[in-house]
Design an enzyme around this catalytic site. Structure first.
Site, PDB file in Angstrom:
ATOM      1  N   LYS A  33      39.636  37.751  34.107  1.00 42.35           N
ATOM      2  CA  LYS A  33      39.319  38.666  35.515  1.00 42.35           C
ATOM      3  C   LYS A  33      40.678  37.657  36.551  1.00 42.35           C
ATOM      4  CE  LYS A  33      36.382  35.825  37.273  1.00 42.35           C
ATOM      5  NZ  LYS A  33      35.655  35.118  38.996  1.00 42.35           N
ATOM      6  N   THR A  34      40.661  36.595  36.058  1.00 44.34           N
ATOM      7  CA  THR A  34      42.053  35.438  37.146  1.00 44.34           C
ATOM      8  C   THR A  34      43.076  36.162  36.546  1.00 44.34           C
ATOM      9  OG1 THR A  34      40.280  33.933  36.865  1.00 44.34           O
ATOM     10  CG2 THR A  34      42.744  33.174  37.359  1.00 44.34           C
ATOM     11  N   ASP A 224      38.161  36.989  44.868  1.00 41.40           N
ATOM     12  CA  ASP A 224      37.579  37.150  43.659  1.00 41.40           C
ATOM     13  C   ASP A 224      36.085  36.784  44.477  1.00 41.40           C
ATOM     14  OD1 ASP A 224      37.565  36.031  41.336  1.00 41.40           O
ATOM     15  OD2 ASP A 224      38.213  34.172  41.434  1.00 41.40           O
ATOM     16  N   GLU A 225      35.117  36.657  42.896  1.00 47.66           N
ATOM     17  CA  GLU A 225      34.043  36.674  42.849  1.00 47.66           C
ATOM     18  C   GLU A 225      33.075  36.916  44.265  1.00 47.66           C
ATOM     19  OE1 GLU A 225      33.243  34.800  40.831  1.00 47.66           O
ATOM     20  OE2 GLU A 225      34.005  32.928  40.317  1.00 47.66           O
ATOM     21  N   GLN A 255      26.368  37.162  37.624  1.00 48.52           N
ATOM     22  CA  GLN A 255      26.875  35.469  38.115  1.00 48.52           C
ATOM     23  C   GLN A 255      26.556  35.417  39.859  1.00 48.52           C
ATOM     24  OE1 GLN A 255      29.921  34.217  35.840  1.00 48.52           O
ATOM     25  NE2 GLN A 255      31.189  35.997  34.982  1.00 48.52           N
ATOM     26  N   ARG A 604      29.433  30.220  30.078  1.00 44.52           N
ATOM     27  CA  ARG A 604      30.758  29.058  30.579  1.00 44.52           C
ATOM     28  C   ARG A 604      31.035  28.682  28.702  1.00 44.52           C
ATOM     29  NH1 ARG A 604      31.981  31.095  34.175  1.00 44.52           N
ATOM     30  NH2 ARG A 604      30.571  32.519  33.916  1.00 44.52           N
TER      31      ARG A 604
END
Length: 718
Positions: A33-34, A224-225, A255, A604
DNA sequence: TTCGCTAACTTTTTT
DNA sequence: AGTTAGCGAA
């Protein structure tokens, strides 16, 4: 650029090329996504001629923002610096520095961190003569923050919150505390973290012109997030995007781990309702992890009900199995991890850098740290005791805060007698009484101290000298010159220099480090100001301080781990009571958030995941028996390596803990000969229960049978 | 009145 | 481990 676009998968490409109108990007863990966000920004600038000045990208941490800037810079070059890429809090601080005067604050406002906030709450309670035992400052802080996150004012608190708790004196008193607290903040010309957001929304509500200015400035907005935004942040984004609707939010409901901070998962689940014309896309291909790791993550998160259904997949190979270890206690658990790290380093050239250890609570880092230090393995800890929260650093920062904002009484109080100047609580109280009566700030009272007859002449002189010290400095001078002169003039370091202990020495080093931090800040920022430095310090997050270039093992909480990735991940303390945490098993919602936390941890890992727990763990003074986490049961057993467990050595273990602690161990057995300080020699007759809460019945030679609690028994083993 | 010492108590996650 | 209340000394 076009060549770059070719490296994207079809959905990523579609997302990058979607420029106008609202876009909801549901991006699973490790789905790139980044990459999509940065390419999207680069695409807007290069292929659509959008000015970088018109782009706002909001991220969760400054580190993420910097990372994003770096990557955009890589794609489009220097113009990238004009993109606003920062956190909610930093963006709002920047807006408020320009415009807060429109809503009755001074532009030189101070930002209070949670410790400052706590001081202020305690002060409010003292003024209202409230017992801190019954009305805990921490609880009040929590309530106020939650209210602010939900955009609820002191005047509305009673109706919207207190009324839900009938006959609850604490809740009924909350509106008063909240209002007093807010008044105090305003008197101090200070904002807490939540104010940064709520007051920006206020500003936009009150000034249509200002709002329109920022709406036109930020014609393209990316968040974002998004799953971790609270209601107030939602209102902010909605206001900014209302004119142009060019809003792209990226998030993953799986998340969402910040509901305790007011994050509202509905912001993501309801985005489609807010913008009916929305385009929704899903990034479901994971590029990060091996198939085994992803399978484990999918199985765990599949047990949650409140989620948008999706299943991540990967083209990556299965990889190695997941390691699972059940240790004897937290030290044994730590030793397992060290064994694995050392093993990997020898065999397969895994660097320290590749390894991360995640835990649920900061306190868990202690055993790990000890073990790492003992083995001389270099490590860094993210969070816990932050540099800028160290006592000596906060002291110096308080000086700086007071210099630029004399109304800041929290800072004033902190340092008026640090180093010791002979101004004690009584004199300070009288000074503050005087200020209150005249409705002036404490600092203004200091300026008139010669006329305060309640304070003795000698003390008046000392207070006067303190005032003169602060006035020596200009708020507009260079931060570096101010701190150097300040250290010289305040005699602050003397108290430590005289001491000479290791602790005192480390405090001096910390202050030297602070000076270098200011020097570095001045080098980077051509328009360096004290206010600017303080802001960057207060709004810095733990993760921002993480260095990725050194070859060290990284330790952090599961919360801090979000957004990061490591080749080798260790999750420790995966036990009932810790993950899920004991305080979060009350409701289904809380439990699901714990599960998401576990999911974040698992996802992660790129190549190898290790999960560990302990059979018993030290909690404060006692030992508690621990049960493996239910989340481990949710992972299919065939994904694990052969399961290993602590094997007691043949002979009695020469343990690392001292004998006093050993006695509280559940290691008693029936028939054992023991000694008690008071009752003397005896033989254990019965043991009921396990661990610290076990009851041990001992038949003493002198005084017959007695039943003792294992944790308090204090028995010497013969 | 200020200051230094001792003893007791607490720890979920954070911008 | 770090804060805080309480007490006695200067």
């Amino acid at each position: 650029m076009n060549q770059l676009l070719e490296s994207l998968n079809p959905v990523q490409l579609e997302a990058v090329q979607h420029n106008e109108g609202p876009l909801l990007l549901l991006a699973g863990a490790g789905s790139g996504k980044t990459r999509v966000i940065t390419y999207r920004i680069a695409h807007l600038i290069q292929d659509h001629g959008i000015s970088p000045f018109n782009i706002l990208a909001v991220t969760f941490t400054n580190k993420a923002a910097d990372e994003m800037k770096k990557r955009i810079d890589h794609l489009v070059g220097d113009v990238s610096q004009h993109v606003w890429a920062s956190t909610f809090h930093s963006s709002c601080a920047r807006i408020l520095r320009r415009n807060i005067n429109q809503i009755g604050y001074d532009r030189s406002f101070t930002i209070y961190d949670s410790k400052d906030q706590m001081m202020l709450i305690k002060d409010v309670l003292k003024t209202l003569q409230v017992d801190e035992k019954l009305n805990q400052p921490k609880a009040i802080q929590n309530r106020i923050s939650m209210a602010k996150n939900r955009f609820i004012r002191p005047t509305e608190y009673g109706e919207k919150i207190s009324s839900q708790f009938p006959n609850n004196p604490f809740e009924e008193a909350m509106p008063v505390y909240y209002e007093q607290y807010q008044n105090q903040l305003r008197d101090n010309n200070a904002l807490d973290f939540d104010d940064l957001i709520i007051l920006t929304v206020d500003l936009f509500n009150q000034s249509a012109d200002t709002l329109e200015y920022y709406q036109d400035k930020f014609r393209y907005i990316m968040v974002d997030e998004y799953q971790d935004t609270n209601h107030c942040q939602y209102l902010l984004v909605r206001a900014l995007a209302a004119k142009h609707h060019n809003i792209c939010v990226v998030g993953d409901d799986d998340q969402s781990i910040y509901s305790f901070r007011g994050a509202d998962i509905n912001n993501i689940l309801d985005f489609e309702k807010d913008y009916p014309e929305v385009t929704t896309m899903r990034l479901e291909q994971n590029y990060r992890s091996t198939k085994n790791i992803l399978d484990a993550a999918n199985e765990v998160i599949g047990n949650n009900n409140i989620r948008k259904s999706k299943r991540l997949w990967t083209g990556n190979k299965a990889g190695t199995s997941i390691g699972l270890y059940r240790g004897f206690d937290e030290n044994d658990e730590a030793n397992y991890i060290i064994k694995k790290i050392t093993e990997r380093r020898k065999l397969r050239s895994t660097k320290y850098n590749d390894c991360a250890i995640f835990y649920r609570t900061n306190a868990q880092s202690r055993a790990l740290e000890e073990a790492l230090r003992y083995e001389n393995i270099p490590y860094q800890i993210i969070g816990g005791h932050r540099f800028y929260e160290r006592m000596e650093v906060k002291d110096i920062l308080a000086y700086l805060k007071l210099i630029i904002n004399p109304a800041d009484t929290v800072s004033l109080r902190r340092i008026i007698n640090v180093p010791r100047r002979g101004i004690g609580a009584t004199s300070l109280g009288r000074l503050e009484d005087y200020a209150r009566q005249r409705r002036i700030s404490t600092f203004e009272a200091i300026e008139q101290v010669e006329t305060i007859s309640a304070i003795k002449a000698g003390t008046r002189e000392k207070i006067h000298k303190f005032g003169q010290l602060i006035k020596l400095f200009q708020p507009s001078s260079s931060p570096l010159s101010v701190i150097i002169d300040l250290l010289e003039e305040s005699d602050y370091l003397e108290q430590f220099e005289k001491d000479g202990s290791i602790e005192a020495r480390s405090r001096i080093e910390n202050i030297q480090e602070l000076v270098s931090a200011i020097a570095r800040y001045e080098e980077i920022d051509s328009e360096a100001t004290i206010a600017g430095f303080l802001e960057s310090v207060t709004l810095a997050s733990d993760i921002d301080g993480m260095a990725d270039e050194n070859d060290v093992v990284t330790l952090m909480t599961l919360h801090s781990a979000k957004g990061l990735e490591f080749p080798v991940v260790f999750m420790v303390g995966v036990e009932e009571g810790l993950l899920p945490h004991i305080n979060s098993t009350g409701s289904k919602e809380e439990l699901e958030e714990e599960r998401r936390l576990c999911y974040v941890g698992i996802t992660r890992a790129q190549k190898q995941l290790y999960i560990a727990n302990a059979m018993r763990r030290r909690t404060g003074r006692n030992f508690e028996s621990r049960v493996p986490s239910r989340f481990i049961d949710e992972i299919p057993p065939d994904l694990f390596d052969q399961i290993s467990e602590y094997q007691p050595p043949e002979r009695k273990l020469v343990s690392s803990f001292d004998p006093d602690e050993e006695e509280m161990d559940g290691g008693y057995f029936v028939g054992q000969i023991v000694f008690h300080v008071k009752f003397g020699r005896g033989r254990i007759a019965r043991i009921i229960g396990v661990g610290g809460s076990a009851r041990i019945t001992v038949r003493f030679d002198r005084s017959g049978e007695r039943t003792l609690m294992a944790q308090y028994a204090n028995l010497q083993i013969a």
